[in-house]
Design a protein around this motif. Structure first.
Motif, PDB file in Angstrom:
ATOM      1  N   ARG A 610      53.332  25.123  86.175  1.00  0.00           N
ATOM      2  CA  ARG A 610      52.720  25.438  84.898  1.00  0.00           C
ATOM      3  C   ARG A 610      51.471  24.598  84.601  1.00  0.00           C
ATOM      4  O   ARG A 610      50.625  24.981  83.797  1.00  0.00           O
ATOM      5  N   SER A 611      51.317  23.448  85.242  1.00  0.00           N
ATOM      6  CA  SER A 611      50.149  22.585  84.966  1.00  0.00           C
ATOM      7  C   SER A 611      48.969  22.876  85.877  1.00  0.00           C
ATOM      8  O   SER A 611      47.894  22.280  85.722  1.00  0.00           O
ATOM      9  N   THR A 612      49.165  23.803  86.809  1.00  0.00           N
ATOM     10  CA  THR A 612      48.071  24.126  87.725  1.00  0.00           C
ATOM     11  C   THR A 612      47.070  25.023  87.028  1.00  0.00           C
ATOM     12  O   THR A 612      47.410  25.775  86.098  1.00  0.00           O
ATOM     13  N   PRO A 613      45.828  24.992  87.477  1.00  0.00           N
ATOM     14  CA  PRO A 613      44.757  25.760  86.800  1.00  0.00           C
ATOM     15  C   PRO A 613      45.026  27.258  86.756  1.00  0.00           C
ATOM     16  O   PRO A 613      44.752  27.917  85.756  1.00  0.00           O
ATOM     17  N   ILE A 614      45.593  27.802  87.817  1.00  0.00           N
ATOM     18  CA  ILE A 614      45.724  29.260  87.838  1.00  0.00           C
ATOM     19  C   ILE A 614      46.767  29.734  86.847  1.00  0.00           C
ATOM     20  O   ILE A 614      46.684  30.837  86.291  1.00  0.00           O
ATOM     21  N   VAL A 615      47.779  28.887  86.591  1.00  0.00           N
ATOM     22  CA  VAL A 615      48.789  29.252  85.592  1.00  0.00           C
ATOM     23  C   VAL A 615      48.224  29.042  84.195  1.00  0.00           C
ATOM     24  O   VAL A 615      48.386  29.876  83.296  1.00  0.00           O
ATOM     25  N   ARG A 616      47.524  27.919  84.032  1.00  0.00           N
ATOM     26  CA  ARG A 616      46.951  27.640  82.723  1.00  0.00           C
ATOM     27  C   ARG A 616      45.862  28.628  82.370  1.00  0.00           C
ATOM     28  O   ARG A 616      45.699  28.992  81.213  1.00  0.00           O
ATOM     29  N   ALA A 617      45.111  29.089  83.383  1.00  0.00           N
ATOM     30  CA  ALA A 617      43.999  30.002  83.131  1.00  0.00           C
ATOM     31  C   ALA A 617      44.495  31.384  82.732  1.00  0.00           C
ATOM     32  O   ALA A 617      43.721  32.207  82.230  1.00  0.00           O
ATOM     33  N   ASN A 618      45.794  31.687  82.927  1.00  0.00           N
ATOM     34  CA  ASN A 618      46.313  33.032  82.653  1.00  0.00           C
ATOM     35  C   ASN A 618      47.258  33.055  81.469  1.00  0.00           C
ATOM     36  O   ASN A 618      48.161  33.878  81.414  1.00  0.00           O
ATOM     37  N   ASN A 619      47.024  32.151  80.505  1.00  0.00           N
ATOM     38  CA  ASN A 619      47.822  32.163  79.277  1.00  0.00           C
ATOM     39  C   ASN A 619      49.296  32.093  79.645  1.00  0.00           C
ATOM     40  O   ASN A 619      50.017  33.100  79.615  1.00  0.00           O
ATOM     41  N   SER A 620      49.720  30.908  79.955  1.00  0.00           N
ATOM     42  CA  SER A 620      51.060  30.733  80.512  1.00  0.00           C
ATOM     43  C   SER A 620      52.164  31.228  79.589  1.00  0.00           C
ATOM     44  O   SER A 620      53.185  31.769  80.030  1.00  0.00           O
ATOM     45  N   GLU A 621      52.005  31.062  78.285  1.00  0.00           N
ATOM     46  CA  GLU A 621      53.065  31.506  77.365  1.00  0.00           C
ATOM     47  C   GLU A 621      53.256  33.010  77.418  1.00  0.00           C
ATOM     48  O   GLU A 621      54.386  33.515  77.491  1.00  0.00           O
ATOM     49  N   LEU A 622      52.129  33.771  77.389  1.00  0.00           N
ATOM     50  CA  LEU A 622      52.243  35.233  77.485  1.00  0.00           C
ATOM     51  C   LEU A 622      52.760  35.650  78.860  1.00  0.00           C
ATOM     52  O   LEU A 622      53.479  36.641  78.992  1.00  0.00           O
ATOM     53  N   SER A 623      52.391  34.885  79.881  1.00  0.00           N
ATOM     54  CA  SER A 623      52.887  35.205  81.222  1.00  0.00           C
ATOM     55  C   SER A 623      54.396  35.040  81.285  1.00  0.00           C
ATOM     56  O   SER A 623      55.116  35.858  81.884  1.00  0.00           O
ATOM     57  N   GLN A 828      49.005  38.366  93.271  1.00  0.00           N
ATOM     58  CA  GLN A 828      47.898  37.548  93.758  1.00  0.00           C
ATOM     59  C   GLN A 828      48.055  36.096  93.335  1.00  0.00           C
ATOM     60  O   GLN A 828      47.787  35.164  94.105  1.00  0.00           O
ATOM     61  N   LYS A 829      48.527  35.855  92.115  1.00  0.00           N
ATOM     62  CA  LYS A 829      48.679  34.485  91.612  1.00  0.00           C
ATOM     63  C   LYS A 829      49.723  33.729  92.433  1.00  0.00           C
ATOM     64  O   LYS A 829      49.534  32.569  92.809  1.00  0.00           O
ATOM     65  N   CYS A 830      50.868  34.410  92.699  1.00  0.00           N
ATOM     66  CA  CYS A 830      51.907  33.748  93.496  1.00  0.00           C
ATOM     67  C   CYS A 830      51.415  33.467  94.913  1.00  0.00           C
ATOM     68  O   CYS A 830      51.767  32.439  95.529  1.00  0.00           O
ATOM     69  N   TYR A 831      50.606  34.352  95.437  1.00  0.00           N
ATOM     70  CA  TYR A 831      50.054  34.146  96.772  1.00  0.00           C
ATOM     71  C   TYR A 831      49.219  32.887  96.814  1.00  0.00           C
ATOM     72  O   TYR A 831      49.325  32.069  97.742  1.00  0.00           O
ATOM     73  N   ILE A 832      48.347  32.724  95.776  1.00  0.00           N
ATOM     74  CA  ILE A 832      47.486  31.541  95.740  1.00  0.00           C
ATOM     75  C   ILE A 832      48.306  30.278  95.497  1.00  0.00           C
ATOM     76  O   ILE A 832      48.105  29.252  96.143  1.00  0.00           O
ATOM     77  N   ILE A 833      49.289  30.383  94.555  1.00  0.00           N
ATOM     78  CA  ILE A 833      50.086  29.196  94.225  1.00  0.00           C
ATOM     79  C   ILE A 833      50.876  28.723  95.433  1.00  0.00           C
ATOM     80  O   ILE A 833      50.937  27.520  95.735  1.00  0.00           O
ATOM     81  N   LEU A 834      51.475  29.636  96.162  1.00  0.00           N
ATOM     82  CA  LEU A 834      52.386  29.259  97.226  1.00  0.00           C
ATOM     83  C   LEU A 834      51.701  29.128  98.579  1.00  0.00           C
ATOM     84  O   LEU A 834      52.060  28.245  99.369  1.00  0.00           O
ATOM     85  N   LEU A 835      50.746  29.974  98.867  1.00  0.00           N
ATOM     86  CA  LEU A 835      50.179  30.016 100.214  1.00  0.00           C
ATOM     87  C   LEU A 835      48.731  29.477 100.294  1.00  0.00           C
ATOM     88  O   LEU A 835      48.295  29.058 101.378  1.00  0.00           O
ATOM     89  N   ARG A 836      48.023  29.528  99.210  1.00  0.00           N
ATOM     90  CA  ARG A 836      46.634  29.030  99.230  1.00  0.00           C
ATOM     91  C   ARG A 836      46.414  28.028  98.106  1.00  0.00           C
ATOM     92  O   ARG A 836      45.662  28.282  97.137  1.00  0.00           O
ATOM     93  N   PRO A 837      47.134  26.938  98.164  1.00  0.00           N
ATOM     94  CA  PRO A 837      47.005  25.965  97.069  1.00  0.00           C
ATOM     95  C   PRO A 837      45.582  25.401  96.919  1.00  0.00           C
ATOM     96  O   PRO A 837      45.220  24.916  95.857  1.00  0.00           O
TER      97      PRO A 837
END
Length: 855
Positions: A610-623, A828-837
């Motif tokens: 949740r503290s990573t940019p890609i999660v924060r950039a996508n409105n984590s609460e709504l996600s 795409q987000k999970c791909y970046i989070i897990l495979l392309r950090p």
């Protein structure tokens, strides 16, 4: 009582007879001779005697049985103790005219042997008449005697027409009528399943009335049909006999009933032998069941195994000894020098009592002495093994005697006649004796009950005979059953089938049916223009059954039942719904649980990162809310699988509508936030962000979802969905489904989801070209395109899918749209989070653009 002989001196029409005097005289008519030549009558010539020839030993034995019964009664101190019975028995020569004349002589007292007192008082000339042996004779004689109520008890007349008491009020018989004989034959037919039979009859009252009775009883019972009905010619007509046998050959009926006299059966059977018609099962009437003339080596290959109806055989103790005491001088009344007993003696011992006239051809016969011994000559006269007509004669004599005895025991003042008077022997009227004859009830020494019904018929009983053709070529006729009627059990047939000889290779009863029985599962379809026994078997249609053999109709199964594949019983209809146990249900359930699991994993990944940019950039609460709503969407699909219940029907659409509105609302708010942030990044646009804070976002999602909740509540209250058993889709199935209740409510629910989806699509479409390197509006646009495409395709597919497939289509649409949103928005987000950090950095998320914001 003083008696004298009356002699008028007139020329009389003489009839052969045997006589014995007594206080009361019983009359009898018997067949002493088999052939006759009747005299011609005119007004100008004197009458002449009939010429009777062809001595009949069995007929003579019948007459002697009557004489024996009278002798036995005279010796019985308990029956008619003070009355001596006499008899007057005449020869009918097998001619109606001769028998009729004899009956009139007895009824009127015209014979020379009748003695009357001076005042013509005393009993009638004859108390009653035993006879005649022929139905035709009895019809003629009883028509006249009935006018004067003179009792006549026949021992051999079987025509059912004689049961008409209006025509023959004084006629009785100790032999069953042909109506019972026909019913006895029907019981035999039913016993062996013979429903297709041929019938041969004689052209007289005996055969014609039997044919009518047989046709009537067959029609009433529905137990069989006549394949053909042929009347046998009296003369030996070769052309007609060939025609009849050809009919028999062409017919499929294997059973033939012969209701005719022996003389007629001989002609037809000779033609059967000539044409070699084998494989027939013959059923003989009582007229030829015991005919030894048909039991010849030539005929037995065809007649072996014949089943016949025979007169009841009885035992008459003492009869043989009585017959042995007969002597030629035993008849004191020698009618016109033609003594019947002497004729019997001459016939039996082949002798003569007087020398033949000059020129007579029969000169080789010895003179009779009258002392010949009957036991030393081979004759059927002394054969006591098959006393059938004799037993009926015996019962007829006793019936008259018991009636007279009951009459004489009447107590004055308690009688049955006017003023409670009794009848007396001196003033006896024939109708008075009839009263007692109708009510007699006694049991013979052989154990048979004798009584007469309202039609003058005795309790019927017949023996069933079977012709055995033995290996040595000899013939044996033996009893294999009894058909009788009793007051308690009615008519019943008893047979020992193990003793029956079947003249077939299989040694089993033949099959004789026009059409084989229709098995259960089919119905009988009559063939037009053919007898009722000829039919086709039509299978019952779907939903109908027949559970009996030869059913006329197929019956419909109850609403919740369907016909078995064999159409012979109803089985519960198969219940169909989208089950967890069938492949389709298993696949959809697996997909639903898999989607729920993936949402849980993605949620876990997002929470962990949740503290990573890609999660924060996508409105984590709504996600997070979006992932929870997608999980609910996957889970609500399970409500569409399984047996529909009231609560699942009500909950499934409400859960589906609210879950998807929650999901689309999150996407819509997310899209609006993206647009607001982009606008705020421009000069003077910062004020727009105050409308899209965290509270406003939650509030917007809550309000939009609450509207759908209100729609669902209104729908459930006004016209709630409910489970329904649908039998319209498949006749053999019950489809359990949830009816939506209100089409308007369902349309509003879907329409509201569609409205939010289209609005999200339009907003995302406008924001698709934002300058950020990671622009979520593009993903939203793509996800909403998938969502809308799925649900646009869903509507026609849902409408055209019956039963459980409608539920499957809706589940598929839920899963497809849910997976589309999940993959498009989070793949795409999970791909970046897990495979392309290395790409999960602020710099990578912001790219080279000048827009810097943190959501």
């Amino acid at each position: 009582m003083l008696r004298k002989q009356v002699n008028t001196g007139e020329q009389q029409f003489h009839v052969n007879g045997i006589h014995k005097t007594g206080d009361v005289v019983l009359g009898g008519l018997f067949v002493f001779h088999l052939f006759s030549v009747l005299p011609e009558f005119s007004y100008t010539t004197e009458p002449h005697e009939p010429i009777c020839h062809g001595f009949n030993v069995l007929g003579f034995r019948h007459a002697q049985t009557m004489a024996f019964a009278i002798d036995e009664i005279n010796r019985n101190s308990n029956l008619l103790p003070n009355v001596t019975l006499g008899y007057s028995m005449y020869d009918n020569c097998v001619a109606v005219g001769v028998g009729f004349r004899g009956a009139l002589l007895m009824a009127s007292g015209q014979g020379d042997h009748f003695l009357l007192d001076n005042n013509c008082r005393g009993p009638p000339p004859v108390l009653g008449i035993v006879g005649d042996s022929s139905s035709t004779h009895c019809i003629a004689i009883s028509s006249v005697l009935g006018l004067y109520r003179v009792p006549m008890v026949s021992y051999f007349a079987t025509c059912s027409c004689l049961s008409d008491q209006e025509r023959f009020p004084s006629f009785f018989r100790t032999i069953p009528s042909d109506a019972f004989q026909v019913r006895a034959m029907l019981q035999i037919l039913n016993r062996f399943g013979w429903t297709w039979v041929g019938l041969l009859i004689s052209d007289d009252d005996y055969g014609l009335h039997a044919a009518r009775s047989l046709q009537s009883d067959l029609a009433q019972s529905g137990g069989g049909c006549l394949a053909y009905l042929e009347v046998l010619p009296w003369s030996n007509d070769p052309a007609e006999l060939r025609r009849i046998v050809n009919v028999m050959k062409k017919s499929t009926a294997r059973v033939v009933i012969g209701f005719a006299h022996e003389s007629l059966m001989i002609h037809i059977l000779e033609e059967v032998v000539k044409q070699n018609v084998t494989g027939l099962q013959w059923i003989a009437s009582e007229a030829w069941t015991a005919a030894t003339g048909l039991q010849t080596p030539d005929l037995m290959p065809y007649l072996g195994g014949t089943l016949g109806i025979a007169i009841r055989r009885g035992e008459i103790p003492g009869l043989r000894d009585f017959l042995l005491r007969i002597r030629p001088d035993s008849d004191p009344y020698n009618n016109y020098n033609n003594n019947i007993v002497r004729q019997f003696w001459e016939y039996t011992f082949q002798c003569r009592f007087s020398p033949p006239p000059a020129g007579w051809l029969d000169t080789g016969r010895a003179l009779c002495t009258g002392q010949e011994d009957l036991e030393n000559v081979a004759t059927t006269f002394l054969d006591m093994s098959d006393l059938r007509p004799e037993y009926n004669v015996y019962k007829a004599v006793y019936a008259l005697a018991y009636a007279l005895d009951d009459m004489l025991q009447c107590v004055p003042g308690r009688g049955p006649f006017r003023g409670h008077s009794c009848a007396s022997l001196q003033k006896l009227q024939p109708w008075q004796l009839l009263y007692y004859l109708e009510r007699i009830n006694f049991t013979t020494a052989f154990g048979d009950q004798v009584s007469f019904d309202v039609n003058g018929d005795a309790l019927p009983i017949y023996d069933v005979m079977n012709w055995h053709w033995l290996s040595d070529g000899s013939t044996k006729v033996q009893t294999v059953g009894v058909v009788k009627k009793s007051a308690s059990t009615g008519e019943e047939l008893t047979m020992d089938e193990d003793r029956i000889f079947w003249n077939f290779d299989s040694k089993q009863p033949p099959r004789s049916v026009c059409s084989e029985s229709c098995p259960p599962g089919t119905r009988v379809a009559r063939r037009k223009g053919e007898p009722l026994c000829c039919f086709d078997c039509i299978p019952c249609s779907e939903g109908k059954i027949s559970n009996e053999t030869d059913s006329m109709e197929c019956i419909s199964c109850a609403e919740n039942f369907w016909s078995s594949p064999q159409r012979d019983h109803c089985i519960p209809k198969r219940i169909e719904f989208l089950s967890y146990h069938e492949p389709l249900g298993i696949c959809l359930t697996t997909a639903s649980l898999l989607g729920t699991l993936i949402c849980t994993i993605v949620l876990g990944v997002f929470i962990y990162h949740r503290s990573t940019p890609i999660v924060r950039a996508n409105n984590s609460e709504l996600s997070f809310q979006l992932l929870l709503s997608l999980k609910l969407c996957f889970l609500c699909s399970l409500l569409f699988i399984g047996h529909p219940r009231l609560w699942t029907c009500q909950l499934r659409h409400a859960a589906f509508g609210i879950s998807f509105v929650l999901c689309v609302s999150c996407i819509l708010v997310k899209t609006m936030v993206v647009l607001a942030v982009f606008k705020a990044s421009k000069p003077g646009g910062g004020a727009s962000l105050k409308w899209f804070g965290a509270v406003q976002q939650r509030g917007t999602v809550l309000v939009l979802t609450s509207i759908q909740a209100a729609i669902c509540t209104a729908w459930l209250v006004s016209s709630s969905p409910a489970p329904h058993k649908n039998t319209q889709y498949h006749s053999d199935k019950i489809v359990y489904e949830c009816v939506i209740g209100s089409t308007v409510g369902f349309a509003v629910l879907l329409g509201y989801i569609g409205f939010l989806a289209i609005l999200s699509l339009l907003l995302a479409f406008f924001a698709r070209k934002l300058p950020d390197n990671f622009n979520e509006a593009k993903l939203i646009t793509f996800s909403m395109l998938i969502f809308c495409a799925v649900w646009v395709a869903f509507i026609p597919a849902y409408i055209n899918s019956p039963g459980k497939y409608a539920d499957a289509v809706e589940v598929f649409a839920i899963l497809a749209s849910s997976f589309g949103l999940l993959v498009a928005l989070f793949g795409q987000k999970c791909y970046i989070i897990l495979l392309r950090p290395e790409r999960n950095t602020k710099k990578a998320v912001m790219g080279r653009g000048s827009n810097k914001y943190n959501t």
